[in-house]
Design an enzyme around this catalytic site. Structure first.
Site, PDB file in Angstrom:
ATOM      1  N   ASP A  19       0.833  -1.214   0.000  1.00 45.62           N
ATOM      2  CA  ASP A  19       0.000   0.000   0.000  1.00 45.62           C
ATOM      3  C   ASP A  19       0.867   1.263   0.000  1.00 45.62           C
ATOM      4  O   ASP A  19       2.013   1.244   0.443  1.00 45.62           O
ATOM      5  CB  ASP A  19      -0.918  -0.016   1.232  1.00 45.62           C
ATOM      6  CG  ASP A  19      -2.077   0.947   1.093  1.00 45.62           C
ATOM      7  OD1 ASP A  19      -2.444   1.306  -0.047  1.00 45.62           O
ATOM      8  OD2 ASP A  19      -2.623   1.371   2.139  1.00 45.62           O
ATOM      9  N   HIS A  36       2.260   3.201  -9.067  1.00 46.14           N
ATOM     10  CA  HIS A  36       2.087   1.774  -9.381  1.00 46.14           C
ATOM     11  C   HIS A  36       3.263   1.269 -10.222  1.00 46.14           C
ATOM     12  O   HIS A  36       3.729   0.146 -10.031  1.00 46.14           O
ATOM     13  CB  HIS A  36       0.768   1.538 -10.114  1.00 46.14           C
ATOM     14  CG  HIS A  36      -0.439   1.972  -9.336  1.00 46.14           C
ATOM     15  ND1 HIS A  36      -0.577   1.717  -7.980  1.00 46.14           N
ATOM     16  CD2 HIS A  36      -1.567   2.641  -9.696  1.00 46.14           C
ATOM     17  CE1 HIS A  36      -1.736   2.217  -7.555  1.00 46.14           C
ATOM     18  NE2 HIS A  36      -2.350   2.787  -8.584  1.00 46.14           N
ATOM     19  N   LEU A 130      10.654 -20.741  -4.282  1.00 43.87           N
ATOM     20  CA  LEU A 130       9.727 -19.779  -3.665  1.00 43.87           C
ATOM     21  C   LEU A 130       8.356 -19.938  -4.300  1.00 43.87           C
ATOM     22  O   LEU A 130       8.234 -20.040  -5.520  1.00 43.87           O
ATOM     23  CB  LEU A 130      10.217 -18.338  -3.892  1.00 43.87           C
ATOM     24  CG  LEU A 130       9.303 -17.223  -3.364  1.00 43.87           C
ATOM     25  CD1 LEU A 130       9.285 -17.193  -1.837  1.00 43.87           C
ATOM     26  CD2 LEU A 130       9.752 -15.840  -3.896  1.00 43.87           C
TER      27      LEU A 130
HETATM   28  C1  IPE Z   1      -5.469  -2.759  -0.072  1.00 42.80           C
HETATM   29  O1  IPE Z   1      -5.156  -1.430  -0.244  1.00 42.80           O
HETATM   30  C2  IPE Z   1      -5.407  -3.494  -1.374  1.00 42.80           C
HETATM   31  C3  IPE Z   1      -4.072  -3.597  -1.976  1.00 42.80           C
HETATM   32  C4  IPE Z   1      -2.952  -3.208  -1.453  1.00 42.80           C
HETATM   33  C5  IPE Z   1      -4.053  -4.221  -3.276  1.00 42.80           C
HETATM   34  P1  IPE Z   1      -6.287  -0.316  -0.392  1.00 42.80           P
HETATM   35  O2  IPE Z   1      -5.570   0.960  -0.539  1.00 42.80           O
HETATM   36  O3  IPE Z   1      -7.241  -0.685  -1.455  1.00 42.80           O
HETATM   37  O4  IPE Z   1      -7.026  -0.438   1.013  1.00 42.80           O
HETATM   38  P2  IPE Z   1      -7.909   0.614   1.814  1.00 42.80           P
HETATM   39  O5  IPE Z   1      -8.969   1.118   0.880  1.00 42.80           O
HETATM   40  O6  IPE Z   1      -6.995   1.719   2.251  1.00 42.80           O
HETATM   41  O7  IPE Z   1      -8.446  -0.169   2.972  1.00 42.80           O
HETATM   42  C1  IPE Z   2      -1.605   0.180  -3.324  1.00 41.27           C
HETATM   43  O1  IPE Z   2      -1.417   1.553  -3.313  1.00 41.27           O
HETATM   44  C2  IPE Z   2      -1.892  -0.362  -4.705  1.00 41.27           C
HETATM   45  C3  IPE Z   2      -3.272  -0.818  -4.893  1.00 41.27           C
HETATM   46  C4  IPE Z   2      -4.193  -0.833  -3.959  1.00 41.27           C
HETATM   47  C5  IPE Z   2      -3.641  -1.273  -6.201  1.00 41.27           C
HETATM   48  P1  IPE Z   2      -2.635   2.572  -3.338  1.00 41.27           P
HETATM   49  O2  IPE Z   2      -2.983   2.836  -4.768  1.00 41.27           O
HETATM   50  O3  IPE Z   2      -3.750   2.100  -2.499  1.00 41.27           O
HETATM   51  O4  IPE Z   2      -1.940   3.834  -2.727  1.00 41.27           O
HETATM   52  P2  IPE Z   2      -2.550   4.826  -1.652  1.00 41.27           P
HETATM   53  O5  IPE Z   2      -2.998   4.005  -0.498  1.00 41.27           O
HETATM   54  O6  IPE Z   2      -3.690   5.543  -2.318  1.00 41.27           O
HETATM   55  O7  IPE Z   2      -1.418   5.738  -1.319  1.00 41.27           O
HETATM   56 MG    MG Z   3      -4.160   2.338  -0.527  1.00 39.26          MG
END
Ligand code: IPE
Ligand code: IPE
Ligand code: MG
Length: 245
Positions: A19, A36, A130
């Site tokens: 995240d 990303h 792995l």
């Molecule tokens: C969780 O992250 C999903 C992934 C890392 C793929 P999100 O950014 O979607 O989660 P919330 O919305 O903060 O809970």
């Molecule tokens: C995690 O990073 C990637 C996915 C959930 C696909 P985020 O896109 O949720 O990044 P933040 O949380 O908005 O910074």
């Molecule tokens: Mg996120």
């Protein structure tokens, strides 16, 4: 390697909620998708470092079932990135003995991604160094519901349920229970990730954004895990010694 067995069950199962990509990008005045793109480099780093840290199974949360709620452009870019990276990384993964499987639903994914997944899973199927599982269109609660509907009459035990759960997640054999969940990006929640499998997992939260996460961060998380005392409902080793003295 026999595809139906799990050779890495004596090693650690580490699960990572990757995240913070969007906030990483925003802090640099970049579009979220730039986060990303850089996140993919972090995936490469942790996959490379994992076997040397005693990790046998690594499950990475890449796209949740709830992430379909994001703007269509971001979703499209993410799914394209997954397909592109699956294709470009597969030869290296196969060379290093990494077996890749995808957990989650496949029926809502674009055809090009489904093809890339099938190719990557086929070409890495013999990997024994792995077990790399990437969660795409994944929801732990949906998977539990699907598993429950697959249970046959008389299947009442946890092992049977775990098998049904693995089937409901794409068909790879059940992975061992999660030992350690790492979440980057500063939030301290599970966001519907591996709820059954993480019943006794240790939780590790770090403010580091996923695009910045490297092998030292992974090593620090694993070292922290080894300092925890896991009791599984029992008592501390010292307390046992005291009562038996
Ligand atoms: C969780 O992250 C999903 C992934 C890392 C793929 P999100 O950014 O979607 O989660 P919330 O919305 O903060 O809970
Ligand atoms: C995690 O990073 C990637 C996915 C959930 C696909 P985020 O896109 O949720 O990044 P933040 O949380 O908005 O910074
Ligand atoms: Mg996120």
């Amino acid at each position: 390697m026999n595809k139906s067995t799990h050779v890495n069950s004596s090693k650690l199962h580490v699960a990572v909620i990757m995240d913070g990509n969007g906030r990483w990008a925003a802090a640099r005045g970049l579009p979220r998708t730039a986060g990303h793109v850089r996140g993919a480099d972090a995936v490469r780093r942790v996959v490379e470092a994992a076997p040397g840290l005693g990790i046998g199974t690594l499950t990475l949360y890449a796209f949740s079932a709830d992430n379909w709620r994001r703007p269509a452009d971001e979703v499209r870019t993410l799914l394209r990135l997954f397909a592109r990276h699956l294709r470009s990384e597969t030869p290296t993964l196969a060379e290093r003995g990494v077996r890749l499987t995808i957990i989650g639903r496949r029926d809502r994914l674009p055809a090009a991604l489904i093809d890339a997944i099938a190719g990557a899973e086929r070409r890495t199927a013999d990997g024994g160094a792995l077990d790399l599982r990437i969660a795409i269109d994944y929801s732990a609660r949906d998977a539990i519901v699907r598993a429950a509907t697959r249970l046959a009459a008389g299947e009442h035990d946890r092992a049977a349920f775990a098998r049904r759960l693995a089937e409901a997640c794409g068909g790879a054999p059940p992975a061992p229970d999660v030992d350690l969940v790492i979440r980057t990006g500063g939030e301290q929640r599970l966001s519907d990730f591996l709820l059954w499998e993480s019943a006794y997992a240790e939780l590790y939260f770090t403010p580091r954004a996923w695009p910045d996460f490297d092998r030292h961060d992974l090593a620090a998380a694993v070292a922290d895990f080894h300092r925890r005392e896991r009791r599984f409902g029992g008592v501390q080793a010292v307390a046992v010694a005291e009562t038996s003295a």
